[in-house]
Design an enzyme around this catalytic site. Structure first.
Site, PDB file in Angstrom:
ATOM      1  N   ASP A  54       0.809  -1.223   0.000  1.00  0.00           N
ATOM      2  CA  ASP A  54       0.000   0.000   0.000  1.00  0.00           C
ATOM      3  C   ASP A  54       0.836   1.264   0.000  1.00  0.00           C
ATOM      4  O   ASP A  54       0.362   2.332  -0.387  1.00  0.00           O
ATOM      5  CB  ASP A  54      -0.925   0.017   1.217  1.00  0.00           C
ATOM      6  CG  ASP A  54      -2.017  -1.043   1.136  1.00  0.00           C
ATOM      7  OD1 ASP A  54      -2.385  -1.410   0.009  1.00  0.00           O
ATOM      8  OD2 ASP A  54      -2.482  -1.499   2.198  1.00  0.00           O
ATOM      9  N   ASP A  56       0.004   5.818   1.449  1.00  0.00           N
ATOM     10  CA  ASP A  56      -1.262   5.395   2.052  1.00  0.00           C
ATOM     11  C   ASP A  56      -1.333   5.902   3.491  1.00  0.00           C
ATOM     12  O   ASP A  56      -1.564   7.072   3.721  1.00  0.00           O
ATOM     13  CB  ASP A  56      -1.406   3.884   1.958  1.00  0.00           C
ATOM     14  CG  ASP A  56      -2.796   3.408   2.347  1.00  0.00           C
ATOM     15  OD1 ASP A  56      -3.752   4.183   2.169  1.00  0.00           O
ATOM     16  OD2 ASP A  56      -2.926   2.283   2.827  1.00  0.00           O
ATOM     17  N   ASP A 110      -0.514   1.887   9.924  1.00  0.00           N
ATOM     18  CA  ASP A 110      -1.734   1.087   9.817  1.00  0.00           C
ATOM     19  C   ASP A 110      -1.581  -0.168  10.668  1.00  0.00           C
ATOM     20  O   ASP A 110      -0.529  -0.824  10.646  1.00  0.00           O
ATOM     21  CB  ASP A 110      -2.017   0.694   8.367  1.00  0.00           C
ATOM     22  CG  ASP A 110      -2.662   1.824   7.566  1.00  0.00           C
ATOM     23  OD1 ASP A 110      -2.750   2.953   8.101  1.00  0.00           O
ATOM     24  OD2 ASP A 110      -3.051   1.584   6.415  1.00  0.00           O
ATOM     25  N   ARG A 168      -8.199  10.610  10.146  1.00  0.00           N
ATOM     26  CA  ARG A 168      -7.744   9.311  10.674  1.00  0.00           C
ATOM     27  C   ARG A 168      -6.620   9.466  11.703  1.00  0.00           C
ATOM     28  O   ARG A 168      -5.516   8.993  11.509  1.00  0.00           O
ATOM     29  CB  ARG A 168      -7.300   8.378   9.551  1.00  0.00           C
ATOM     30  CG  ARG A 168      -8.405   8.026   8.585  1.00  0.00           C
ATOM     31  CD  ARG A 168      -7.966   6.919   7.641  1.00  0.00           C
ATOM     32  NE  ARG A 168      -9.051   6.550   6.732  1.00  0.00           N
ATOM     33  CZ  ARG A 168      -8.998   5.555   5.854  1.00  0.00           C
ATOM     34  NH1 ARG A 168      -7.896   4.822   5.775  1.00  0.00           N
ATOM     35  NH2 ARG A 168     -10.020   5.291   5.069  1.00  0.00           N
TER      36      ARG A 168
END
Length: 401
Positions: free
Chosen positions: A199, A223, A227, A279
């Protein structure tokens, strides 16, 4: 966030000498170097001290012999990832070569160290910019410790923590990460395999456990900056400085991936700075303690999620953007209010500035919050002190870091 006048004067003093003396030509690296010089000068001027109230920093930064006692850091973690010991029980491995080969890495390179089977505490001989050829596939029981050197992982694929445990990533700069894949990549001395397209995350934690990412500076990846997905748990993300990025942090793979119901992540003492959009984090299913972070900018929202995560927001400072459209800290996605009103999202002791507001939901003091509580929150009035040194530090041997 405005820089006080004394620091502007210091910037003007430092910038010319740095530009004409540094071999690094990347303008972004120049800016980051100047910022580190400012932080080092602030410490020398006693604007910063050991007794910051930051329990991680106060555990190790007061020691002038930190370079001889590096592994003490493994005893300083907090939150859900507090048992991540990294390479504490192994040898010191020194990165001497910034080069990389995805399948046949040379001894002395970062990749050669992280794929070994035995525990290793990985440090760097000198300043270096490492442009990886492919994802850096880490093996279990490893620490990447950038203290004492100016280390950048940038310009290529970055770090992947996949189906491994006990990882510490500390004190490095991770930025401008790209996609990799559709090629072979080694993940241990005895195995390499085909990797599909990645990603382009700064740090991707995929099915990992007992992972601690601390005092890193992250920006501008393809990205996410960090994560955490596919059943990962026992994670702490602390003391990081994040800037110039859209989708900052995803915690939970998808609304259909129910294995993330066991996920527990602590997000503590981070500075979410300029140029961020959303986020910080975005959560799914699991239990998330967002505690004593400093939010100085967001373009859409700060904390969001879907699939009924439990979010315990405590002692954070939220400064809303001046644009009146996005004052709300929170955002629920993929569900109507009739559903998300039962999601357990709570704000306790948060400082809301410039019109910021948090929309709470759920059962109030539900027992689920016990599973989303990983450490005692300090007062939001202390956030500026606790997060003053977020990001990679300028540490010199023989003096306090």
């Amino acid at each position: 966030m405005a820089i006080p006048t004394p620091f502007l004067l210091l910037l003007l003093f430092l910038l010319p000498s740095f530009i004409f003396s540094s071999p690094v030509q990347d303008p972004e690296l120049v800016v980051e170097e100047v910022q580190r010089s400012i932080n080092a000068s602030r410490r020398n001027l006693a604007f910063l001290s050991c007794g910051t109230g930051n329990p991680i920093d106060d555990c190790w930064r007061c020691d002038p012999n930190w370079a001889k006692n590096r592994k003490r850091l493994a005893d300083c973690a907090i939150g859900f990832g507090k048992h991540a010991i990294g390479g504490r029980d192994g040898k010191i491995y020194i990165v001497t070569d910034p080069g990389d080969h995805a399948v046949n890495p040379k001894p002395g390179t970062l990749r050669y160290g992280v794929i070994q089977e035995e525990p290793l505490w990985i440090i760097f001989k000198r300043d270096m910019v490492i442009k990886l050829k492919q994802e850096l596939m880490m093996n279990s029981f490893k620490t990447i410790d950038g203290r004492g050197a100016n280390v950048h992982i940038a310009g290529g694929p970055c770090i992947t923590v996949q189906f491994v445990t006990n990882i510490i990533i500390h004190g490095i700069n991770i930025h401008d990460c790209k996609r990799g894949g559709n090629t072979y990549v080694r993940d241990s001395p005895s195995h390499y395999g085909w990797r599909t397209l990645s990603d382009g995350d700064g740090v991707s934690i995929f099915g990992g456990s007992h992972v601690w990412v601390d005092h890193c500076s992250l920006s501008n990846c393809r990205d996410g900056l960090i994560d955490v997905i596919h059943g990962s748990t026992a994670i702490t993300i602390s003391n990081n400085y994040m800037t110039h990025h859209n989708k900052v942090m995803l915690l939970g793979h998808s609304d259909s991936f129910t294995r993330d119901k066991t996920m527990q992540v602590t997000v503590a003492f981070n500075h979410f700075g300029e140029g961020l959009v959303q986020r910080m984090p975005r959560c799914r299913y699991g239990y998330f303690h967002v505690v004593n972070n400093d939010y100085t900018q967001w373009a859409m929202y700060a904390i969001g999620g879907s699939a009924s995560p439990t979010i315990n927001s405590q002692g954070n400072r939220f400064f809303a953007p001046n644009d009146g459209t996005f004052k709300e800290v929170t955002k629920r996605e993929n569900s109507p209010q009739s559903q998300w009103k039962n999601w357990n999202w709570r704000s306790s002791g948060d400082l809301m500035l410039n019109g910021a507001f948090f929309t709470a939901s759920g059962a109030g003091s539900s027992s689920s919050y016990a599973r989303a509580s990983s450490l005692a929150a300090k007062s939001s009035s202390l956030v500026s002190t606790i997060t003053a040194s977020a990001g990679s530090l300028s540490c010199k041997k023989g003096s306090r870091c």
